[in-house]
Design an enzyme around this catalytic site. Structure first.
Site, PDB file in Angstrom:
ATOM      1  N   HIS A  15     135.028 118.131 141.107  1.00  0.00           N
ATOM      2  CA  HIS A  15     135.736 116.961 141.638  1.00  0.00           C
ATOM      3  C   HIS A  15     136.376 117.272 142.986  1.00  0.00           C
ATOM      4  O   HIS A  15     136.662 118.430 143.313  1.00  0.00           O
ATOM      5  CB  HIS A  15     136.799 116.484 140.648  1.00  0.00           C
ATOM      6  CG  HIS A  15     137.908 117.477 140.456  1.00  0.00           C
ATOM      7  ND1 HIS A  15     138.928 117.641 141.365  1.00  0.00           N
ATOM      8  CD2 HIS A  15     138.152 118.360 139.458  1.00  0.00           C
ATOM      9  CE1 HIS A  15     139.759 118.579 140.946  1.00  0.00           C
ATOM     10  NE2 HIS A  15     139.295 119.035 139.788  1.00  0.00           N
ATOM     11  N   GLU A  86     138.024 119.114 131.658  1.00  0.00           N
ATOM     12  CA  GLU A  86     138.536 120.429 132.071  1.00  0.00           C
ATOM     13  C   GLU A  86     139.241 121.133 130.908  1.00  0.00           C
ATOM     14  O   GLU A  86     139.622 120.515 129.906  1.00  0.00           O
ATOM     15  CB  GLU A  86     139.493 120.267 133.260  1.00  0.00           C
ATOM     16  CG  GLU A  86     140.162 121.542 133.784  1.00  0.00           C
ATOM     17  CD  GLU A  86     139.192 122.613 134.288  1.00  0.00           C
ATOM     18  OE1 GLU A  86     138.311 123.021 133.528  1.00  0.00           O
ATOM     19  OE2 GLU A  86     139.364 123.074 135.442  1.00  0.00           O
TER      20      GLU A  86
END
Length: 205
Positions: A15, A86
């Protein structure tokens, strides 16, 4: 028997920049948006990937990954995969590595995990499920996720222990490519942490 065509590749995109990636704070399940600079680089990531055909595009459900995916131009085709989220850092969420080491000298995320968060074994199990799915796809795959998870995924792509994921540094909005040497029995890293398409910033990996 020699394979008649080049095996498909898995492209992995971290990201783009958030406020916490900029400061180096551990960002697990805290759902932060991208910074303005991050949004710009997410679009540049899309430019970098332009012209590559993907049979499947998957993203973590977290805002920072989904927004990066959308700004890169893959919103209409993306499938959300909860296993791409994550690492859950538990009590270490939002802390700097230096702060954790001051409290727990010698700590290593990829060996020790996080109290009230995930163990390396649990994250490795998620990575194994992702790999099982993408290896069943006949064409190229694109994954949007976060740094520590993608590093574990890469270690398991190569068939090495989770601990060695610490060797694979990833910058925000970077793109890397996992593939094979000659056959599917020879997994390899074809490209790592490519950031040539990005505008420079003070963001760390």
């Amino acid at each position: 028997m020699i394979e008649s065509k080049t095996p498909p590749q898995a492209y992995i995109a971290r990201h783009a920049e958030t406020a916490w990636s900029l400061t180096g704070q551990h960002t697990g399940i805290t759902d932060l948006p991208l910074t303005e600079h991050g949004e710009c680089n997410a679009r540049r990531l899309g430019d970098r990937l332009q012209g590559i055909d993907f049979e499947k595009v998957y993203s973590s459900p977290l805002l920072r990954a989904v927004t990066t995916c959308e700004l890169a131009g893959y919103g209409p085709t993306v499938e959300i995969d909860a296993d791409l989220v994550e690492w859950n850092y538990g009590k270490y969420e939002g802390l700097l590595t230096a702060e954790i080491l001051a409290e727990r000298p010698g700590w290593s995320l990829f060996r020790d995990g996080c109290p009230d968060g995930e163990s390396p074994q649990h994250v490795a199990e998620r990575a194994a499920r992702v790999l099982s799915r993408i290896r069943g796809v006949s064409g190229n795959v694109l994954l949007f996720s976060s740094g520590h998870f993608l590093r574990v995924l890469t270690a398991h792509w190569l068939g090495i222990e989770t601990l060695y994921a610490k060797c694979f540094m990833l910058s925000t909005a970077s793109v890397s490519t996992l593939g094979y040497d000659s056959t599917r029995k020879e997994p390899a890293v074809l490209l790592w942490n490519d950031i040539h398409h990005l505008l420079t910033s003070k963001s760390s990996s």
